[in-house]
Design an enzyme around this catalytic site. Structure first.
Site, PDB file in Angstrom:
ATOM      1  N   HIS A  78      -4.099 -27.086 -13.140  1.00 34.49           N
ATOM      2  CA  HIS A  78      -5.132 -27.871 -12.456  1.00 34.49           C
ATOM      3  C   HIS A  78      -4.523 -28.905 -11.519  1.00 34.49           C
ATOM      4  CE1 HIS A  78      -4.915 -31.057 -15.696  1.00 34.49           C
ATOM      5  NE2 HIS A  78      -5.198 -31.828 -14.670  1.00 34.49           N
ATOM      6  N   ASP A 131      -3.911 -23.402 -18.571  1.00 33.05           N
ATOM      7  CA  ASP A 131      -3.678 -24.464 -17.578  1.00 33.05           C
ATOM      8  C   ASP A 131      -2.173 -24.715 -17.345  1.00 33.05           C
ATOM      9  OD1 ASP A 131      -4.116 -26.566 -15.847  1.00 33.05           O
ATOM     10  OD2 ASP A 131      -4.770 -27.975 -17.397  1.00 33.05           O
ATOM     11  N   SER A 227      -1.298 -35.534 -16.652  1.00 33.09           N
ATOM     12  CA  SER A 227      -1.415 -34.075 -16.698  1.00 33.09           C
ATOM     13  C   SER A 227      -0.144 -33.379 -16.257  1.00 33.09           C
ATOM     14  CB  SER A 227      -2.543 -33.588 -15.791  1.00 33.09           C
ATOM     15  OG  SER A 227      -3.762 -33.746 -16.432  1.00 33.09           O
ATOM     16  N   GLY A 228       0.154 -32.278 -16.944  1.00 35.46           N
ATOM     17  CA  GLY A 228       1.331 -31.486 -16.608  1.00 35.46           C
ATOM     18  C   GLY A 228       2.590 -32.001 -17.279  1.00 35.46           C
TER      19      GLY A 228
END
Ligand code: ARG
Length: 270
Positions: A78, A131, A227-228
């Protein structure tokens, strides 16, 4: 409600060309309930950046990533969506991976250009399944910055395992993005607890096979901007920050990509 922070940021940055950090003084505390860490303690933690898209104040940081091979960085799918970047990822003129730098305002470490972008074609933006994405760097990083990935059945996935999440994200849930790397201690929760928290809504759906969730009664969690980035336990990468309902809320643990499934997908030939 799911708050895709990065989408808002991209719009704001694009519309007004202002840096993504609010002018409020930088909070001492990324992640919720965390503490500062030196990059030497977590050399596999990298920042994904684009000053063009997100402004230069924090080197253009918008997501985290993890070094899984000298030229391979794992991140969340994402993070590379048009929603987040405001443009297709291959059209971002200055997408870079910043390694060896805890303080985004400093110039320590390196900024590597991205030679190739692979986004899991099975990523589902509604449930948040799958994701993950892999960036290939133009020049390799030091071998010491590579972290091993947990495989299927790894003991670190047992509920109750102590894990640490790292990032430069929001420290308050209110948009206070960190300039220096932070870590937060969380516990791996059981699939039953995670399923109960996220049976399926606009936030996403907890899928035990490909996700794990972690949290802590004390409100420790990852948040927007993390995120990530990595969730590490017992010296291995077990998760990638993916989604959640708010940040650090009781009954709403953070949800992570189950890295053992990534390892399987990548081995299976992408
Ligand atoms: N989707 C968020 C991002 O783009 C990460 C949210 C993680 N949330 C949480 N409560 N653990 O940065």
């Amino acid at each position: 409600m799911r708050r895709p922070f990065v989408r808002a940021l991209a719009l704001v940055a694009a519309a007004a060309a202002i840096p993504l950090v609010s002018p409020a003084p930088a909070r001492a505390d990324a992640v919720i309930g965390g503490y500062p860490v030196e990059i030497s303690a977590t050399p596999w933690t990298v920042a994904l950046t684009s000053r063009d898209r997100f402004g230069g104040t924090r080197a253009g940081q918008f997501c985290g990533g993890v070094v899984i091979g000298r030229s391979s960085v794992l991140t969340a799918a994402h993070c590379l969506s048009e929603d987040v970047l405001g443009t297709p990822p291959r059209q971002v003129p200055d997408l870079k991976v910043v390694a060896g730098r805890a303080d985004l305002r400093a110039d320590a470490g390196s900024e590597a250009a991205v030679r190739d972008i692979w986004i899991n074609p099975e990523y589902d933006g509604y449930t948040n399944a799958g994701d993950f994405a892999v960036l290939t760097l133009s020049e390799p990083l030091a071998a010491g910055s590579v972290i091993p990935m947990a495989g299927p059945g790894d003991a670190a996935y047992r509920p109750g395992t102590e894990a640490v999440v790292y990032g430069w994200g929001d420290t308050t849930g209110g948009g206070a993005y960190a300039s220096t790397l932070r870590a937060s201690r969380v516990q791996v929760l059981s699939d039953a607890v995670c399923e109960e928290a996220y049976p399926g809504s606009a936030d996403g759906t907890y899928l035990a096979g490909s996700m794990l969730c972690a949290g802590e009664a004390g409100g420790r969690d990852a948040c927007q901007g993390d995120s990530g980035g990595p969730l590490v336990a017992q010296g291995r990468l077990i998760g990638l920050v993916s989604w959640g309902n708010g940040c650090g809320r009781a009954g709403s643990p953070g949800v992570y990509v189950r890295v053992s499934e990534v390892a399987r997908a990548l081995r299976g030939g992408r």
